[in-house]
Each structure stands twice: as C-alpha cells, then as structure tokens.
Design a protein around this motif. Structure first.
Motif, short mmCIF file in Angstrom:
data_model
loop_
_atom_site.label_atom_id
_atom_site.label_comp_id
_atom_site.label_asym_id
_atom_site.label_seq_id
_atom_site.Cartn_x
_atom_site.Cartn_y
_atom_site.Cartn_z
N MET A 199 42.81 35.74 45.23
CA MET A 199 42.49 34.87 44.10
C MET A 199 42.96 35.55 42.82
O MET A 199 42.52 36.66 42.52
CB MET A 199 40.97 34.66 44.08
N ASP A 200 43.87 34.94 42.06
CA ASP A 200 44.35 35.62 40.87
C ASP A 200 43.33 35.53 39.73
O ASP A 200 42.32 34.83 39.82
CB ASP A 200 45.73 35.12 40.44
N LYS B 64 25.04 48.42 27.69
CA LYS B 64 25.67 47.19 28.14
C LYS B 64 26.40 47.45 29.46
O LYS B 64 26.94 48.53 29.69
CB LYS B 64 26.64 46.66 27.09
N GLN B 65 26.45 46.43 30.30
CA GLN B 65 27.07 46.55 31.62
C GLN B 65 28.39 45.78 31.65
O GLN B 65 28.43 44.59 31.34
CB GLN B 65 26.11 46.05 32.70
N ILE B 66 29.44 46.49 32.00
CA ILE B 66 30.79 45.92 32.03
C ILE B 66 31.26 45.80 33.48
O ILE B 66 31.12 46.74 34.27
CB ILE B 66 31.79 46.80 31.25
N LEU B 67 31.82 44.65 33.82
CA LEU B 67 32.42 44.44 35.14
C LEU B 67 33.93 44.51 35.00
O LEU B 67 34.53 43.76 34.22
CB LEU B 67 32.01 43.07 35.70
N VAL B 68 34.54 45.42 35.75
CA VAL B 68 36.00 45.57 35.75
C VAL B 68 36.53 45.05 37.08
O VAL B 68 36.15 45.55 38.14
CB VAL B 68 36.40 47.05 35.56
N ILE B 69 37.37 44.03 37.03
CA ILE B 69 38.00 43.48 38.24
C ILE B 69 39.48 43.82 38.17
O ILE B 69 40.24 43.19 37.43
CB ILE B 69 37.78 41.96 38.35
N GLU B 70 39.87 44.83 38.91
CA GLU B 70 41.23 45.40 38.83
C GLU B 70 41.58 45.99 40.18
O GLU B 70 40.84 46.82 40.73
CB GLU B 70 41.25 46.48 37.74
N ASP B 71 42.71 45.56 40.75
CA ASP B 71 43.05 45.99 42.11
C ASP B 71 43.81 47.31 42.17
O ASP B 71 43.97 47.88 43.25
CB ASP B 71 43.84 44.90 42.84
N ALA C 279 35.27 46.06 40.80
CA ALA C 279 35.63 45.28 41.98
C ALA C 279 37.15 45.27 42.07
O ALA C 279 37.84 45.20 41.05
CB ALA C 279 35.09 43.86 41.87
N TYR C 280 37.66 45.33 43.29
CA TYR C 280 39.11 45.41 43.49
C TYR C 280 39.73 44.06 43.86
O TYR C 280 40.93 43.99 44.10
CB TYR C 280 39.44 46.46 44.54
N ASP C 281 38.92 43.02 43.94
CA ASP C 281 39.45 41.67 44.14
C ASP C 281 38.48 40.67 43.52
O ASP C 281 37.35 41.01 43.15
CB ASP C 281 39.67 41.36 45.63
N GLY C 282 38.94 39.44 43.41
CA GLY C 282 38.17 38.44 42.70
C GLY C 282 36.84 38.10 43.34
O GLY C 282 35.83 37.97 42.64
N GLN C 283 36.81 37.94 44.66
CA GLN C 283 35.57 37.54 45.31
C GLN C 283 34.48 38.60 45.16
O GLN C 283 33.32 38.28 44.87
CB GLN C 283 35.80 37.25 46.80
#
Length: 228
Positions: free
Chosen positions: A59-60, A3-10, A32-36
């Motif tokens: 973008m929060d 499974k592929q997990i996306l972590v969005i955390e700055d 990814a380190y930001d929302g966009q």
C-alpha cells in the motif's frame, strides 16, 4: 508528556535516522515498515503526527493517508516524504490527505522544523470567533464545516486551511510567499506552483457555481478574498 510520532518508512536506514533524531529531540517514536503495520500502530497509540513515506511495499503512502482520514483522524498532521518533487506529485500527496511534504534527500533539522510547526498550536491562524464569514460564505473552524448560500461544501484539509487563511485576511492582498508560510507553516520550494493549484481548487468549489466571485487574482501581487 512527550508527543508521540509514528514513522512509516520502509527503508531501515532512513527510518533509523529519523527515529534516532526525533528521540534525541524529545519525542516518543514508533516505526512501521509498511502501511498496514503503520495503521495498526496508529489505532493502538496516541499519535500526535505521522511521518509517511510515499513509496511503500503493498500500500503506497497516498493510500495510507486516505485510510488514515477514513479512520476518522481528520486533524492528525501527516508529513509525506517523497523522492518525487514535482508539483503534480506534491499535489497528489496533499490531495490524499497529507498536510505537508518533504523531498528526499532532506536535512533532519528541516524535518524537525516541520514537525514542530505541525504539532504546535494548530489553531494559530484561527479567529477567536470560530465562525468566519464573507457574503454568503461561512467557515466554522471548530466543526470544520464550510457553507455557501447554506449549502455545505466539502474541502480537503489543505483547501480548508487555505480558505481559513484567506478569510482571516479578507480584503487583504496576499502574495504566494505569505500563503506558503502561513498555510503550510514553512517555506516550500518557491519553484512550485502549489499555491496556484490550490487557489484554483478553491475557486472551483466556492466560486464556480455562484454569482458573486470571492477569490480574486491581483496580477503580479497575489490573491485576495473580497466582494467583487
């Protein structure tokens, strides 16, 4: 296939900690380190779940969650990370489209347990019959549609899961712990009143404008979905 997990955390240290732990647990991880950038990755990859920090540059996390849902990822699990553990902030995150939350600082094994719960069979609380009914209230678990007296009622993903669980257990009194463990999959902080907040949300949508009330409080015990 993993499974592929996306972590969005700055925060790089937190992102690296989560990424390493998930990879060691057998997941493919994209960070990814930001929302966009997170939204861009989401559109490019076959993501099974998103771990989303609430405080992000630009973008929060709440806005990111709303955009994910608007992009059509209605059933994609989102676990929101927050340093703000009050009921108000938790509910705001869930209202934005998150399915679960975890308060920082957290233990990795707890995050892993929540990810496993969210990526397991998503239909574990569904009836074999995908149409659940009581009186003039109808829930279609396949089409994700709720109607009362023939009129469609718009619910958030959390409200839908709660109503689905109540319908699956109609005429049975459910205490708050039952609801937390089955709707949110894991043990939430028992000090919050998230269940009460969401029961009230449901009441306002499926009971308020109708003659027959279906959601009832059993004082000192919990809630039950039944005819009056």
């Amino acid at each position: 296939m993993a499974k592929q997990i996306l972590v969005i955390e700055d925060e790089p240290n937190v992102a690296a900690f989560i990424s390493q732990g998930l990879q060691e647990s057998g997941y493919n991880v994209f960070v990814a380190y930001d929302g966009q950038n997170g939204l861009d990755l989401l559109s490019q990859k076959n993501i099974s779940l998103v771990v989303l920090d609430i405080i992000l540059p630009g973008m929060d996390g709440r806005e990111v969650a709303k955009k994910i849902r608007k992009m059509g990822y209605y059933n994609l699990p989102i676990i929101m990370l927050t340093a703000l553990g009050t009921t108000e902030n938790i509910v705001k995150g869930l209202d934005a489209g998150a399915d679960d939350y975890l308060v920082k600082p957290f233990k990795f094994k707890e995050l892993l347990a929540r990810i496993r719960a969210r990526t397991r069979n998503k239909d574990k609380i569904l009836s074999k019959n995908h149409i659940l009914r009581i009186e003039d209230l109808e829930l279609d678990s396949d089409a994700k549609i709720v109607k009362r007296a023939g009129e469609e009622i718009k619910l958030t993903s959390t409200e839908f899961r709660l109503l689905e669980y109540l319908l699956k257990n109609k005429n049975k009194v459910l205490n708050r712990i039952d609801i937390l463990e089955n709707v949110w999959d894991v043990n939430f902080n028992m000090g919050t009143n998230v269940v009460d907040v969401y029961v009230n949300y449901l009441r306002n949508k499926i009971d308020k404008n109708y003659g027959t009330k279906l959601i009832h409080t059993v004082i000192g015990m919990g809630y039950v979905l039944k005819r009056e």
